[in-house]
Design a protein around this motif. Structure first.
Motif, PDB file in Angstrom:
ATOM      1  N   HIS A 307       0.798  -0.980  -0.014  1.00  0.00           N
ATOM      2  CA  HIS A 307       0.073   0.131   0.002  1.00  0.00           C
ATOM      3  C   HIS A 307       0.946   1.229  -0.182  1.00  0.00           C
ATOM      4  O   HIS A 307       1.912   1.333   0.780  1.00  0.00           O
ATOM      5  CB  HIS A 307      -1.099   0.051   1.115  1.00  0.00           C
ATOM      6  N   ASP A 319       5.984   1.351   6.942  1.00  0.00           N
ATOM      7  CA  ASP A 319       4.539   1.164   6.738  1.00  0.00           C
ATOM      8  C   ASP A 319       4.029   2.117   5.783  1.00  0.00           C
ATOM      9  O   ASP A 319       3.546   3.184   6.066  1.00  0.00           O
ATOM     10  CB  ASP A 319       3.824   1.193   8.010  1.00  0.00           C
ATOM     11  N   ASP A 320       3.986   1.684   4.429  1.00  0.00           N
ATOM     12  CA  ASP A 320       4.516   0.528   3.850  1.00  0.00           C
ATOM     13  C   ASP A 320       5.334   0.946   2.723  1.00  0.00           C
ATOM     14  O   ASP A 320       5.357   0.297   1.713  1.00  0.00           O
ATOM     15  CB  ASP A 320       3.402  -0.193   3.363  1.00  0.00           C
ATOM     16  N   GLU A 353      -5.347   1.641   2.398  1.00  0.00           N
ATOM     17  CA  GLU A 353      -5.220   0.435   3.481  1.00  0.00           C
ATOM     18  C   GLU A 353      -5.394   0.950   5.004  1.00  0.00           C
ATOM     19  O   GLU A 353      -6.070   0.291   5.644  1.00  0.00           O
ATOM     20  CB  GLU A 353      -3.731  -0.051   3.229  1.00  0.00           C
ATOM     21  N   GLU A 354      -5.020   2.144   5.208  1.00  0.00           N
ATOM     22  CA  GLU A 354      -5.174   2.519   6.835  1.00  0.00           C
ATOM     23  C   GLU A 354      -6.427   2.761   7.223  1.00  0.00           C
ATOM     24  O   GLU A 354      -6.565   2.841   8.176  1.00  0.00           O
ATOM     25  CB  GLU A 354      -4.056   3.543   6.988  1.00  0.00           C
ATOM     26  N   ASP A 381       3.398  -6.100   3.667  1.00  0.00           N
ATOM     27  CA  ASP A 381       2.990  -4.944   4.805  1.00  0.00           C
ATOM     28  C   ASP A 381       3.420  -5.321   6.195  1.00  0.00           C
ATOM     29  O   ASP A 381       2.293  -5.128   6.934  1.00  0.00           O
ATOM     30  CB  ASP A 381       1.500  -4.724   4.447  1.00  0.00           C
ATOM     31  N   TYR A 446       8.606  -3.854  15.121  1.00  0.00           N
ATOM     32  CA  TYR A 446       7.345  -3.091  14.183  1.00  0.00           C
ATOM     33  C   TYR A 446       6.415  -2.094  14.931  1.00  0.00           C
ATOM     34  O   TYR A 446       6.255  -1.001  14.667  1.00  0.00           O
ATOM     35  CB  TYR A 446       6.984  -4.169  13.302  1.00  0.00           C
TER      36      TYR A 446
HETATM   37 ZN    ZN Z   1       0.559  -1.113   6.408  1.00  0.00          ZN
END
Ligand code: ZN
Length: 516
Positions: A307, A319-320, A353-354, A381, A446
């Protein structure tokens, strides 16, 4: 061997005339060399129709090894002469702010189309979808008013409405339980108040009772995220039924949250919040798509995705950004082979995506009639940690991908896990039954990085991004090249069963993402 598996074994022996030495159990590691294969796809599906987990390796190891010289060239090119880290540096420097539907995201999409074209993939273009509302970050501030004055560390929660211009000033309350029922019962005590949500202590009922809180007359929410050092993590209202939160919300630093709780134990506490970020009308959001057409079966396809949208506390390096750089790098290397794959290989850099994997949902909707011809979808991702392999979400898929995973071991990408997760763009495809897998790497750091001000380029290890790009390129190429498709499309009943096992069915149904 379980009864259902034995039925499949008899069918396989009948079809192939040979009995495999071992029949892999669901989720078992398979030595593919020991497993024979000859069944046609349709006969195999018939034989396995009642079995949710098909214990047959669909990928012929000979075919995989036949594809290996190309795989070696791909991996060699990426690891010795690749551009993955340069691409990531360019993206994060030129387009650090990529919140879905904003000008920054649109400019990044134009950059990505251009990057595909520079890599030789001329078919790259934006494929926009409509998002019901946009959102733009504007300042938010909050302060403790009584029993003392102090500035609080806050940021506006994405896709939650702003406060009135003058802000809201009210007593804050900290209920232990916020189920819809509890909110209804205590509505008179909540009316006209600001509610402190305590994510660290997992306030019971949050976040499914947001509508009930608005209906009870709550003025605003303060969401204590429980992240150390007043760190804040951006997010949107994707977990609500609609895209937009029902009442204003700001996220609050951990130390400030603890201070409010301590003060509330002694007596009434008043806070003031001003949040100015507007929710806008519908916006057009670009998915960036590209395709290398297959030479023999161009209508069948493998898709490699990540994404492009990102949260804006930093530059979305992991991210990302890493996923974006890996997809572009895989496209470049596959194009540079100078040979078209047997099936088409598609590339997608999704938007939204978020906000709930909106771009990949839109892709699956727009391309619904082509999903039967999808052989495999791969999504990256998981950040820039040391590679591990893939999460397949399906035990039959783990079995079938085992021969390909052997090619990835030297790059640290040979581990397959059948774990199902629905946190990113593989999920909308998996929910339609398409074989869809997520790149898996070490995520131990992460959580400390993504969605935070810490998501910057300096955290990314160049070798990891190159390895991940090589793993994606080799997997996509090989899946597109082997004579048979990787796996059949799962049925709706099989998907529902998988979601139930993973404990996700109720949540996805509540959000209207999956209708059981
Ligand atoms: Zn992501």
């Amino acid at each position: 061997v379980q009864a259902v598996a034995r039925v499949a074994l008899v069918a396989l022996v009948a079809l192939t005339g040979c009995e495999p030495k071992t029949i892999p159990q669901a989720g078992a590691t398979v030595d593919a060399g020991e497993v024979a294969l000859a069944a046609t796809a349709s006969a195999r599906e018939d034989a396995l129709a009642p079995v949710p987990v098909a214990p047959v390796v669909a990928v012929d190891l000979d075919a995989v090894l036949h594809a290996a010289p190309a795989a070696e060239r791909l991996a060699g090119n990426i690891l010795t002469a690749g551009h993955a880290m340069e691409t990531l540096a360019e993206l994060t420097f030129a387009h650090p702010s990529r919140v879905t539907g904003t000008k920054g995201h649109e400019e990044a999409a134009a950059w990505a189309v251009d990057a595909f074209k520079k890599a030789g993939v001329a078919s790259a273009r934006a494929e926009p979808f409509t998002m019901a509302h946009g959102w733009e970050r504007r300042p938010a501030r909050a302060k403790l008013v009584a029993p003392a004055e102090r500035t609080l560390h806050v940021a506006p929660a994405g896709w939650f409405p702003p406060t009135p211009d003058e802000g809201v000033r009210a007593e804050i309350v900290h209920p232990a339980e916020l189920t819809a029922d509890a909110v209804k019962k205590t509505a008179t005590k909540l009316k006209g108040k600001i509610v402190l949500l305590d994510r660290a202590n997992k306030t019971k009922g949050w976040p499914t009772s947001l509508d009930a809180l608005r209906d009870a007359g709550v003025l605003a929410l303060v969401n204590a995220q429980g992240l150390p050092d007043q760190s804040l993590q951006a997010h949107s209202a994707w977990y609500t039924r609609g895209l937009v939160g029902p009442l204003p919300m700001v996220d609050l630093g951990d130390e400030d949250g603890k201070l409010l709780v301590r003060l509330l134990e002694k007596g009434p506490v008043t806070v003031e919040i001003v949040s100015t970020s507007p929710i806008t009308d519908a916006v057009q959001v670009p998915n960036v798509v590209a395709e290398i057409r297959g030479r023999e079966r161009p209508d069948e396809w493998v898709l490699v995705g990540a994404h492009l949208d990102a949260w804006d506390f930093a530059e979305g390096a992991q991210d990302d950004g890493t996923g974006v750089a890996e997809v572009l790098e895989a496209a470049r290397a596959i194009q540079a082979l100078g040979v078209a794959p047997r099936r088409s290989i598609r590339f997608a850099l999704f938007g939204g995506e978020e906000q709930g994997a909106l771009g990949s949902h839109a892709y699956a909707d727009v391309h619904a009639r082509e999903l039967d011809r999808a052989s495999l979808v791969l999504v990256s991702d998981s950040g820039g940690g040391a590679p591990r392999g893939f999460l397949t979400g399906r035990e039959d898929l783990t079995t079938r991908l085992a021969p390909i995973a052997k090619l990835l071991e030297g790059m640290g990408g040979g581990a397959l896990s059948s774990a199902f997760e629905c946190g990113t763009d593989a999920c909308p495809f998996a929910l339609t039954g398409v074989p869809a897998i997520s790149f898996d790497c070490d995520e131990s750091k992460y959580e400390d990085i993504h969605h935070r001000a810490a998501d910057t380029l300096d955290k990314v290890v160049p070798a990891h991004v190159a390895q991940a790009a090589a793993i994606l390129a080799v997997t996509a190429w090989t899946a597109a090249e082997v004579p048979e498709r990787i796996a059949p499309r799962a049925t709706h009943a099989e998907i529902a069963e998988r979601l139930k096992k993973a404990g996700m069915l109720d949540d996805l149904a509540h959000r209207g993402v999956f209708v059981p």
